[in-house]
Design an enzyme around this catalytic site. Structure first.
Site, PDB file in Angstrom:
ATOM      1  N   ASN A 209       0.846  -1.196   0.000  1.00 46.10           N
ATOM      2  CA  ASN A 209       0.000   0.000   0.000  1.00 46.10           C
ATOM      3  C   ASN A 209       0.882   1.247   0.000  1.00 46.10           C
ATOM      4  OD1 ASN A 209       0.582   0.719   2.840  1.00 46.10           O
ATOM      5  ND2 ASN A 209      -0.458  -1.236   3.219  1.00 46.10           N
ATOM      6  N   ASP A 278      -4.573  -6.171   4.944  1.00 45.14           N
ATOM      7  CA  ASP A 278      -5.617  -7.008   5.547  1.00 45.14           C
ATOM      8  C   ASP A 278      -5.622  -8.425   4.970  1.00 45.14           C
ATOM      9  OD1 ASP A 278      -6.582  -5.073   7.254  1.00 45.14           O
ATOM     10  OD2 ASP A 278      -7.924  -4.213   5.754  1.00 45.14           O
ATOM     11  N   LYS A 288       0.958 -22.540  -6.420  1.00 46.67           N
ATOM     12  CA  LYS A 288      -0.264 -22.843  -7.185  1.00 46.67           C
ATOM     13  C   LYS A 288       0.096 -23.555  -8.491  1.00 46.67           C
ATOM     14  CE  LYS A 288      -4.752 -21.527  -8.044  1.00 46.67           C
ATOM     15  NZ  LYS A 288      -5.895 -21.137  -7.315  1.00 46.67           N
ATOM     16  N   LYS A 339     -13.858   0.606  15.781  1.00 50.06           N
ATOM     17  CA  LYS A 339     -12.546  -0.079  15.857  1.00 50.06           C
ATOM     18  C   LYS A 339     -12.015  -0.079  17.281  1.00 50.06           C
ATOM     19  CE  LYS A 339     -11.180   0.513  11.183  1.00 50.06           C
ATOM     20  NZ  LYS A 339     -10.560   1.334  10.174  1.00 50.06           N
ATOM     21  N   LYS A 343     -11.424  -3.754  18.777  1.00 46.87           N
ATOM     22  CA  LYS A 343     -10.029  -4.170  18.988  1.00 46.87           C
ATOM     23  C   LYS A 343      -9.569  -3.945  20.424  1.00 46.87           C
ATOM     24  CE  LYS A 343      -9.053  -3.352  14.122  1.00 46.87           C
ATOM     25  NZ  LYS A 343      -8.024  -3.491  13.110  1.00 46.87           N
TER      26      LYS A 343
HETATM   27  N1  CTP Z   1      -4.162  -3.494  11.939  1.00 51.64           N
HETATM   28  C1  CTP Z   1      -3.480  -4.542  12.488  1.00 51.64           C
HETATM   29  N2  CTP Z   1      -3.436  -5.745  11.843  1.00 51.64           N
HETATM   30  C2  CTP Z   1      -4.068  -5.916  10.675  1.00 51.64           C
HETATM   31  C3  CTP Z   1      -4.792  -4.840  10.094  1.00 51.64           C
HETATM   32  C4  CTP Z   1      -4.806  -3.625  10.760  1.00 51.64           C
HETATM   33  O1  CTP Z   1      -2.887  -4.382  13.558  1.00 51.64           O
HETATM   34  N3  CTP Z   1      -3.998  -7.094  10.073  1.00 51.64           N
HETATM   35  C5  CTP Z   1      -4.165  -2.227  12.675  1.00 51.64           C
HETATM   36  C6  CTP Z   1      -3.565  -1.056  11.934  1.00 51.64           C
HETATM   37  O2  CTP Z   1      -2.173  -0.936  12.205  1.00 51.64           O
HETATM   38  C7  CTP Z   1      -4.320   0.127  12.516  1.00 51.64           C
HETATM   39  C8  CTP Z   1      -5.668  -0.472  12.898  1.00 51.64           C
HETATM   40  O3  CTP Z   1      -5.501  -1.887  12.921  1.00 51.64           O
HETATM   41  O4  CTP Z   1      -3.685   0.594  13.682  1.00 51.64           O
HETATM   42  C9  CTP Z   1      -6.787  -0.148  11.986  1.00 51.64           C
HETATM   43  O5  CTP Z   1      -6.455  -0.511  10.683  1.00 51.64           O
HETATM   44  P1  CTP Z   1      -7.473  -0.349   9.497  1.00 51.64           P
HETATM   45  O6  CTP Z   1      -6.855  -0.940   8.259  1.00 51.64           O
HETATM   46  O7  CTP Z   1      -7.959   1.072   9.427  1.00 51.64           O
HETATM   47  O8  CTP Z   1      -8.663  -1.197  10.022  1.00 51.64           O
HETATM   48  P2  CTP Z   1      -9.076  -2.650   9.743  1.00 51.64           P
HETATM   49  O9  CTP Z   1      -9.317  -3.292  11.043  1.00 51.64           O
HETATM   50  O10 CTP Z   1      -8.112  -3.306   8.844  1.00 51.64           O
HETATM   51  O11 CTP Z   1     -10.480  -2.454   9.055  1.00 51.64           O
HETATM   52  P3  CTP Z   1     -10.829  -1.845   7.590  1.00 51.64           P
HETATM   53  O12 CTP Z   1      -9.641  -2.103   6.700  1.00 51.64           O
HETATM   54  O13 CTP Z   1     -12.034  -2.615   7.226  1.00 51.64           O
HETATM   55  O14 CTP Z   1     -11.116  -0.381   7.812  1.00 51.64           O
END
Ligand code: CTP
Length: 397
Positions: A209, A278, A288, A339, A343
């Protein structure tokens, strides 16, 4: 940044004395008041006029100075110093300081300084490793002087090895660590994650990203300047790590998770600024192909990465604080509050990708800090200032 701070520089005889002109200039640009003491040998390499022009203050040398009879000069500069840096520190000067000899302006002033003292030895490699010099440095360290290790490389005498005066930036970093900020986070252990993660599709391609790591690196730097013991777990970025911070480099979300989980115990706070992917491929393209044969449908299936923040929220102990970031395109407050609950975090720092001046790659950020007890909407700030405000709020929890 250094308004109201007094920096005392002691310059001895070494060709590297020229670097201290740049350092003095950088300190003045940060609004410090800079006093310079130049030894007789130092003045063979650089003139008092250079320092006087840069600092707008009289450079103290070993001549009797009758310009101001209202104060005893070396005592006055010693008393007002917030930090003293002796750089370059010659072998002779180090020996005098270690044994309390006060036969010139610099060594006399050193004895009167109550502020932290830093010394940066610079000399020939064999001189530096001579047991007499090493023993004298140990004496100084045992009395609280911070010895800045010399760099290694080609020395002015032609020899190669330890003995180079570190760069102006390194010397400045040592000074900033000493005086830039009150040490209100001393004794705290803080883990910061930063940057993107990189999820490999095959040995050549990956998913990632736009995160540049700037926000997380600013948080790590500000916490370090406030006296915290900082570990930075960083995905692949191109910016230089902050000084005096332990850096653990990782690539994938799984590596970041393992690095954070292994260090979580004993941390007072974890701040997850990383833009963790994610999803990661459930199997690589190579795997694969092996399974399905070449030419088969290569559409890769994805699996979710471990949510590190959620894991931290579930495993935190009393007294540990966990802060996450959220990047939203809409419903910033609502999504960020969700969140925080989901979390079990103590704080979510939210920013909207629609805000100008906020988000990936910018030097500024507009953060909204959400905790269980309320919402603090910060103005648009530099990432350093925003990091400081975030740490202020986290320290209050
Ligand atoms: N985060 C994490 N581990 C992941 C994804 C995200 O620790 N696998 C953490 C990020 O570092 C950030 C927080 O979760 O501090 C929120 O991340 P964000 O991407 O905004 O939220 P998501 O929970 O991934 O939800 P979405 O992408 O649906 O908004």
């Amino acid at each position: 940044m250094l308004k109201g701070k007094n920096v005392l520089l002691g310059v001895t005889g070494s060709i590297s004395a020229y670097k201290i002109a740049n350092l003095a200039s950088a300190l003045v640009k940060l609004h410090a008041h800079v006093d310079v003491i130049l030894t007789r040998n130092g003045a063979e390499f650089i003139t008092p006029v250079t320092f006087e022009t840069l600092t707008k203050n009289r450079c103290l040398t070993d001549t009797f100075d009758r310009s101001d009879v209202s104060e005893v000069k070396h005592i006055a500069v010693a008393e007002r110093a917030d930090v003293m840096l002796i750089a370059p520190a010659s072998a002779n000067c180090i020996a005098k300081l270690a044994h309390g000899i006060a036969d010139d302006m610099l060594s006399t002033t050193f004895l009167a300084v109550k502020a932290p003292v830093l010394a940066a030895p610079a000399m020939n490699v064999n001189m530096f490793h001579n047991p007499a010099v090493q023993d004298n440095l140990k004496i100084l360290e045992s009395r609280g002087v911070t010895v800045i290790p010399p760099d290694s490389g080609m020395l002015a005498c032609g020899a190669v090895g330890d003995g180079k005066l570190p760069s102006e930036q390194t010397l400045l970093d040592y000074i900033l660590r000493e005086i830039a900020k009150p040490k209100d986070m001393a004794g705290k252990k803080v883990l910061v994650t930063a940057g993107p993660t990189r999820e490999s599709l095959d040995p050549v391609r990956f998913i990632t990203n736009h995160s540049t790591g700037k926000m997380g690196y600013a948080v790590a730097r500000q916490a370090m300047l406030r006296g915290a013991d900082v570990t930075l777990v960083s995905g692949p970025v191109t910016i230089a790590p902050p000084p005096f911070v332990k850096v653990v480099n990782v690539q994938s979300a799984q590596e970041m998770f393992e690095a954070v989980a292994a260090r979580f115990e004993g941390m007072d706070a974890v701040i997850m600024t990383a833009a963790v992917a994610d999803y990661t491929p459930a199997e690589t393209k190579t795997e694969k192909i092996k399974k399905s044969g070449d030419g088969a449908d290569l559409a890769l299936s994805l699996k979710r990465t471990t949510d590190i923040l959620q894991w931290l929220g579930a495993h935190k102990k009393d007294g540990q604080r966990v802060c996450g970031f959220s990047m939203e395109t809409e419903n910033v407050l609502e999504n960020s509050r969700a969140k925080l609950q989901k979390k079990n975090a103590d704080m979510i720092a939210a920013n909207s990708l629609k805000d100008t001046g906020s988000g990936f790659g910018t030097d500024t950020n507009h953060l909204t800090l959400i905790t269980q007890s309320g919402v603090t909407d910060l103005p648009l700030l530099s990432k350093e200032q925003a990091a400081d405000r975030l740490l202020d709020e986290l320290n209050k929890l």
